[in-house]
Design an enzyme around this catalytic site. Structure first.
Site, PDB file in Angstrom:
ATOM      1  N   SER A  27       1.522   1.589   6.206  1.00 28.96           N
ATOM      2  CA  SER A  27       1.068   2.496   6.803  1.00 28.96           C
ATOM      3  C   SER A  27       2.256   2.101   8.306  1.00 28.96           C
ATOM      4  O   SER A  27       2.982   0.730   8.310  1.00 28.96           O
ATOM      5  CB  SER A  27       0.411   1.701   7.113  1.00 28.96           C
ATOM      6  OG  SER A  27      -1.082   2.607   5.809  1.00 28.96           O
TER       7      SER A  27
HETATM    8  N1  SAH Z   1      -2.213  -1.318   4.022  1.00 26.65           N
HETATM    9  C1  SAH Z   1      -1.276  -2.151   3.535  1.00 26.65           C
HETATM   10  C2  SAH Z   1      -0.686  -0.653   2.271  1.00 26.65           C
HETATM   11  C3  SAH Z   1      -1.174   0.905   2.138  1.00 26.65           C
HETATM   12  S1  SAH Z   1      -0.718   1.858   0.936  1.00 26.65           S
HETATM   13  C4  SAH Z   1      -0.134  -1.679   3.632  1.00 26.65           C
HETATM   14  O1  SAH Z   1      -0.066  -1.236   5.371  1.00 26.65           O
HETATM   15  O2  SAH Z   1       0.811  -2.641   3.828  1.00 26.65           O
HETATM   16  C5  SAH Z   1      -2.334   1.394  -0.177  1.00 26.65           C
HETATM   17  C6  SAH Z   1      -2.530   0.354  -1.560  1.00 26.65           C
HETATM   18  O3  SAH Z   1      -3.423   0.458  -1.567  1.00 26.65           O
HETATM   19  C7  SAH Z   1      -1.157   0.473  -2.312  1.00 26.65           C
HETATM   20  O4  SAH Z   1      -0.880  -0.600  -2.109  1.00 26.65           O
HETATM   21  C8  SAH Z   1      -1.584  -0.002  -3.809  1.00 26.65           C
HETATM   22  O5  SAH Z   1      -0.812  -0.169  -4.264  1.00 26.65           O
HETATM   23  C9  SAH Z   1      -3.805   0.537  -3.200  1.00 26.65           C
HETATM   24  N2  SAH Z   1      -4.274   0.616  -3.495  1.00 26.65           N
HETATM   25  C10 SAH Z   1      -4.017   2.413  -4.322  1.00 26.65           C
HETATM   26  N3  SAH Z   1      -5.513   2.137  -5.361  1.00 26.65           N
HETATM   27  C11 SAH Z   1      -5.998   1.473  -5.308  1.00 26.65           C
HETATM   28  C12 SAH Z   1      -7.751   0.277  -6.166  1.00 26.65           C
HETATM   29  N4  SAH Z   1      -7.913   1.380  -6.940  1.00 26.65           N
HETATM   30  N5  SAH Z   1      -7.489  -0.626  -5.794  1.00 26.65           N
HETATM   31  C13 SAH Z   1      -7.285  -1.481  -5.135  1.00 26.65           C
HETATM   32  N6  SAH Z   1      -5.838  -1.169  -4.161  1.00 26.65           N
HETATM   33  C14 SAH Z   1      -5.735   0.149  -4.355  1.00 26.65           C
END
Ligand code: SAH
Length: 196
Positions: free
Chosen positions: A31
């Site tokens: 993000s």
């Molecule tokens: N907040 C983090 C990543 C945001 S992107 C940062 O800023 O680095 C959203 C993340 O959610 C991604 O890494 C994706 O792989 C994860 N994601 C999506 N669906 C998910 C689920 N059902 N369980 C766990 N992680 C999930």
């Protein structure tokens, strides 16, 4: 956020400080700094020393590390992410950061799991952050929120609202929309990796 160097968490370290989301592979993004800041501001009363925090979709581990710095050695900061490669690299990122001693001390942990189920082991949580957009708020996350706790979660598909969910001491829930946002979906691993 000043303590946790974003440059250690972003693949191309040169662009780390631009206020923009960036691809981290696997159809995921880190993000933008202003979104991390907004979520930390919304959750700060629930990230006091000793409190428990859950970061669903922890990705690079950046925000989980910020949570860990705020709740400290007596608290718990748990990240849950469903892409094993991202969890492995997030652990390496944290080890290089100011939060490394919290990882070693056990108050910061990062796990491979479906975040829609939360992480019951350290529940209930004072703070829950969800970093991917849910079509509706998963019930296990509501169940794992402590009375008096707060969850921040983007809800919707194309048009999304960043919702602030407060569980009152009597267990009742109040929800308000903070702002419009655009996050990757909270979904299954197979659906996320389609076309990647
Ligand atoms: N907040 C983090 C990543 C945001 S992107 C940062 O800023 O680095 C959203 C993340 O959610 C991604 O890494 C994706 O792989 C994860 N994601 C999506 N669906 C998910 C689920 N059902 N369980 C766990 N992680 C999930």
């Amino acid at each position: 956020m000043e303590t946790i160097d974003r440059g250690l968490f972003v693949p191309d370290g040169n662009s780390a400080y631009i206020d923009s989301p960036m691809p981290i592979g696997y159809n995921a993004t880190i993000s933008a700094p202003h979104m991390h800041g907004t979520c930390l501001e919304l959750l700060k009363e629930h990230l006091q020393p000793g409190m428990h925090a859950l970061d669903v979709g922890s990705g690079t581990g950046y925000l989980t590390a910020c949570f860990a710095m705020m709740v400290g050695l007596q608290g718990r900061a748990v990240g849950v992410e469903h892409i094993p490669e991202l969890v492995a690299s997030s652990i390496e990122n944290v080890k290089r950061s100011a939060a490394s001693s919290l990882l070693n001390g056990g108050s910061l942990s990062l796990h491979v799991a479906d975040g829609r189920q939360g992480w019951p082991e350290q529940a209930p949580y004072d703070a829950i952050h969800v970093g991917a957009a849910a079509e509706k708020i998963p019930q296990p996350l509501l169940d794992q929120l402590k009375p008096g706790g707060r969850m921040v979660i983007p809800v919707g598909s194309f048009f999304q609202d960043l919702q602030v969910v407060d569980k009152k001491l009597d267990g009742s829930i109040s929800i308000r929309s903070e702002t419009s946002v655009r996050y990757v979906p909270l979904t299954s691993r197979a659906a996320q990796l389609q076309g990647f």
